[in-house]
Motif scaffolding. Structure first.
Motif, PDB file in Angstrom:
ATOM      1  N   VAL A 157      29.439  37.976  39.270  1.00 41.09           N
ATOM      2  CA  VAL A 157      30.015  37.745  37.947  1.00 41.09           C
ATOM      3  C   VAL A 157      31.505  37.583  38.199  1.00 41.09           C
ATOM      4  O   VAL A 157      32.208  38.542  38.496  1.00 41.09           O
ATOM      5  N   HIS A 158      31.985  36.349  38.128  1.00 37.53           N
ATOM      6  CA  HIS A 158      33.302  36.044  38.671  1.00 37.53           C
ATOM      7  C   HIS A 158      34.303  35.711  37.580  1.00 37.53           C
ATOM      8  O   HIS A 158      33.962  35.520  36.413  1.00 37.53           O
ATOM      9  N   GLY A 159      35.550  35.644  37.980  1.00 40.09           N
ATOM     10  CA  GLY A 159      36.649  35.346  37.073  1.00 40.09           C
ATOM     11  C   GLY A 159      37.877  36.146  37.475  1.00 40.09           C
ATOM     12  O   GLY A 159      37.814  37.038  38.330  1.00 40.09           O
ATOM     13  N   GLU A 160      38.996  35.835  36.853  1.00 40.59           N
ATOM     14  CA  GLU A 160      40.247  36.492  37.207  1.00 40.59           C
ATOM     15  C   GLU A 160      40.162  37.982  36.885  1.00 40.59           C
ATOM     16  O   GLU A 160      39.767  38.372  35.797  1.00 40.59           O
ATOM     17  N   GLY A 161      40.518  38.811  37.853  1.00 39.16           N
ATOM     18  CA  GLY A 161      40.483  40.247  37.684  1.00 39.16           C
ATOM     19  C   GLY A 161      39.244  40.913  38.230  1.00 39.16           C
ATOM     20  O   GLY A 161      39.119  42.144  38.177  1.00 39.16           O
ATOM     21  N   GLU A 162      38.311  40.126  38.796  1.00 44.71           N
ATOM     22  CA  GLU A 162      37.096  40.724  39.357  1.00 44.71           C
ATOM     23  C   GLU A 162      37.442  41.697  40.478  1.00 44.71           C
ATOM     24  O   GLU A 162      38.343  41.451  41.287  1.00 44.71           O
ATOM     25  N   GLN A 163      36.682  42.784  40.542  1.00 41.51           N
ATOM     26  CA  GLN A 163      36.843  43.762  41.620  1.00 41.51           C
ATOM     27  C   GLN A 163      35.516  44.045  42.317  1.00 41.51           C
ATOM     28  O   GLN A 163      35.352  45.076  42.963  1.00 41.51           O
ATOM     29  N   GLY A 164      34.566  43.124  42.212  1.00 42.99           N
ATOM     30  CA  GLY A 164      33.227  43.338  42.726  1.00 42.99           C
ATOM     31  C   GLY A 164      32.966  42.711  44.074  1.00 42.99           C
ATOM     32  O   GLY A 164      33.740  42.839  45.020  1.00 42.99           O
ATOM     33  N   PHE A 165      31.840  41.990  44.155  1.00 47.12           N
ATOM     34  CA  PHE A 165      31.353  41.498  45.441  1.00 47.12           C
ATOM     35  C   PHE A 165      32.318  40.520  46.114  1.00 47.12           C
ATOM     36  O   PHE A 165      32.585  40.636  47.312  1.00 47.12           O
ATOM     37  N   VAL A 166      32.794  39.519  45.383  1.00 45.09           N
ATOM     38  CA  VAL A 166      33.640  38.503  46.017  1.00 45.09           C
ATOM     39  C   VAL A 166      34.956  39.090  46.540  1.00 45.09           C
ATOM     40  O   VAL A 166      35.335  38.823  47.683  1.00 45.09           O
ATOM     41  N   PRO A 167      35.682  39.898  45.767  1.00 46.29           N
ATOM     42  CA  PRO A 167      36.876  40.528  46.344  1.00 46.29           C
ATOM     43  C   PRO A 167      36.557  41.400  47.560  1.00 46.29           C
ATOM     44  O   PRO A 167      37.367  41.489  48.486  1.00 46.29           O
ATOM     45  N   THR A 168      35.375  42.023  47.561  1.00 43.54           N
ATOM     46  CA  THR A 168      34.976  42.803  48.736  1.00 43.54           C
ATOM     47  C   THR A 168      34.799  41.893  49.943  1.00 43.54           C
ATOM     48  O   THR A 168      35.241  42.215  51.060  1.00 43.54           O
ATOM     49  N   LEU A 169      34.168  40.747  49.756  1.00 43.33           N
ATOM     50  CA  LEU A 169      34.025  39.782  50.842  1.00 43.33           C
ATOM     51  C   LEU A 169      35.380  39.322  51.359  1.00 43.33           C
ATOM     52  O   LEU A 169      35.586  39.184  52.572  1.00 43.33           O
ATOM     53  N   ILE A 170      36.302  39.085  50.443  1.00 41.48           N
ATOM     54  CA  ILE A 170      37.648  38.655  50.842  1.00 41.48           C
ATOM     55  C   ILE A 170      38.332  39.750  51.650  1.00 41.48           C
ATOM     56  O   ILE A 170      38.964  39.486  52.686  1.00 41.48           O
ATOM     57  N   GLY A 171      38.199  40.994  51.202  1.00 42.34           N
ATOM     58  CA  GLY A 171      38.790  42.111  51.933  1.00 42.34           C
ATOM     59  C   GLY A 171      38.206  42.260  53.322  1.00 42.34           C
ATOM     60  O   GLY A 171      38.932  42.536  54.294  1.00 42.34           O
ATOM     61  N   ILE A 172      36.886  42.071  53.447  1.00 44.16           N
ATOM     62  CA  ILE A 172      36.235  42.158  54.757  1.00 44.16           C
ATOM     63  C   ILE A 172      36.747  41.054  55.677  1.00 44.16           C
ATOM     64  O   ILE A 172      37.030  41.288  56.863  1.00 44.16           O
ATOM     65  N   ALA A 173      36.868  39.830  55.140  1.00 40.94           N
ATOM     66  CA  ALA A 173      37.365  38.718  55.953  1.00 40.94           C
ATOM     67  C   ALA A 173      38.782  38.996  56.454  1.00 40.94           C
ATOM     68  O   ALA A 173      39.108  38.737  57.624  1.00 40.94           O
ATOM     69  N   ARG A 174      39.625  39.521  55.593  1.00 40.42           N
ATOM     70  CA  ARG A 174      40.990  39.860  56.001  1.00 40.42           C
ATOM     71  C   ARG A 174      40.979  40.922  57.103  1.00 40.42           C
ATOM     72  O   ARG A 174      41.721  40.841  58.080  1.00 40.42           O
TER      73      ARG A 174
END
Length: 294
Positions: A157-174
């Motif tokens: 469930v995406h959009g500006e301000g999300e703190q779920g799966f996609v930001p977690t994926l981004i953090g893992i990639a970093r």
């Protein structure tokens, strides 16, 4: 309609509150902190103080309302079974206050609980091994005279301000220095924009059938390697495949979702409710760059 909303200040819940108010409904939101209470008041909602494990508070909130949307969930994946049990008890407590009232009760679930590898529909039952019992509890209430229904949300469930799966994926990639996908990366994630999801919750509240299941899915399945690809481009990191055996170490608690093929249809939902998603798709949303500003 006066609507009691749990999870009212969360990423999805705050959008639901705004959509309800803009449609002319009154909202009373569950708030466990002064910060949450202030956010609700700023949005034009009334405040009902308490937490998800305070069952008396949940019952009293339901009793004061004309309908309930239950979005709150304790996202503690280190003890998911305990979080699922808290959710089940909350649903049963709210339902006990609604029996015989004909007030709508919308319960949240997820498409990841469907059988992987084939297109899931609204008539499919969740896999029996999942510890989350949201749907089971909601359907049981429907058999007891509660006007309950279920919204299954896409994992993204995406959009500006999300703190779920996609930001977690981004953090893992970093952290790992690589944007990874498992195997050939063809496993699919359904997705929906938070504002489209918010409108769906309102439509289910207003028009949903007792015991019905609806799908909060705008895209049936985005290949995981496409998600990894845009993350790699945005972060200027290599994109590569890893094996299933490597996935647990790389993705941690997100390994199951990152490896699962979860294509999901929402055709019956659209047909029954007239719901049509209009906001940006997942890859287009990621390409806007706001996920990568921090």
């Amino acid at each position: 309609m006066r609507v009691f909303v749990t999870g009212a200040t969360g990423f999805i819940g705050s959008a639901v509150v705004r959509d309800l108010i803009e449609a002319g409904h009154q909202v009373i939101g569950l708030a466990r902190s002064d910060t949450a209470a202030a956010a609700l008041m700023a949005a034009g909602a009334d405040v009902h103080r308490g937490s998800l494990d305070d069952l008396d508070v949940l019952r009293s909130g339901a009793l004061t309302a004309d309908g309930v949307i239950h979005l709150a969930f304790i996202h503690d994946f280190s003890d998911f079974a305990a979080a699922a049990e808290t959710d089940r008890q909350a649903i049963e407590a709210i339902g006990s206050a609604l029996e015989g009232s004909d007030k709508p009760f919308v319960v949240t679930s997820g498409t990841l609980m469907l059988t992987p590898g084939r297109l899931g529909t609204e008539v499919d039952e969740p896999i029996p091994v999942t510890p989350r019992r949201s749907e089971e509890a909601a359907i049981a209430l429907a058999k007891r005279g509660v006007r309950s229904s279920v919204v299954r949300l896409a994992p993204s469930v995406h959009g500006e301000g999300e703190q779920g799966f996609v930001p977690t994926l981004i953090g893992i990639a970093r952290q790992k220095g690589v944007s990874a996908y498992v195997g050939d990366g063809r496993n699919r994630w359904p997705a929906v924009h938070r504002l489209d999801a918010a409108r769906l919750f309102r439509l289910v509240l207003e028009k949903g059938d007792t015991g019905a299941i609806y799908h909060g899915v705008a895209e049936e399945g985005v290949p995981f390697r496409d998600i990894a690809g845009v993350i790699g481009r945005q972060l200027n990191l290599p994109v590569r495949s890893i094996t299933r055996e490597e996935a647990d170490a790389h993705f941690g608690w997100l390994s199951f979702a990152a490896s699962t093929d979860n294509p999901t249809s929402s055709e019956l939902t659209k047909e029954r409710l007239g719901w049509q998603p209009v906001y940006p798709a997942l890859i287009a949303d990621l390409e806007q760059g706001h996920y990568f500003n921090n």
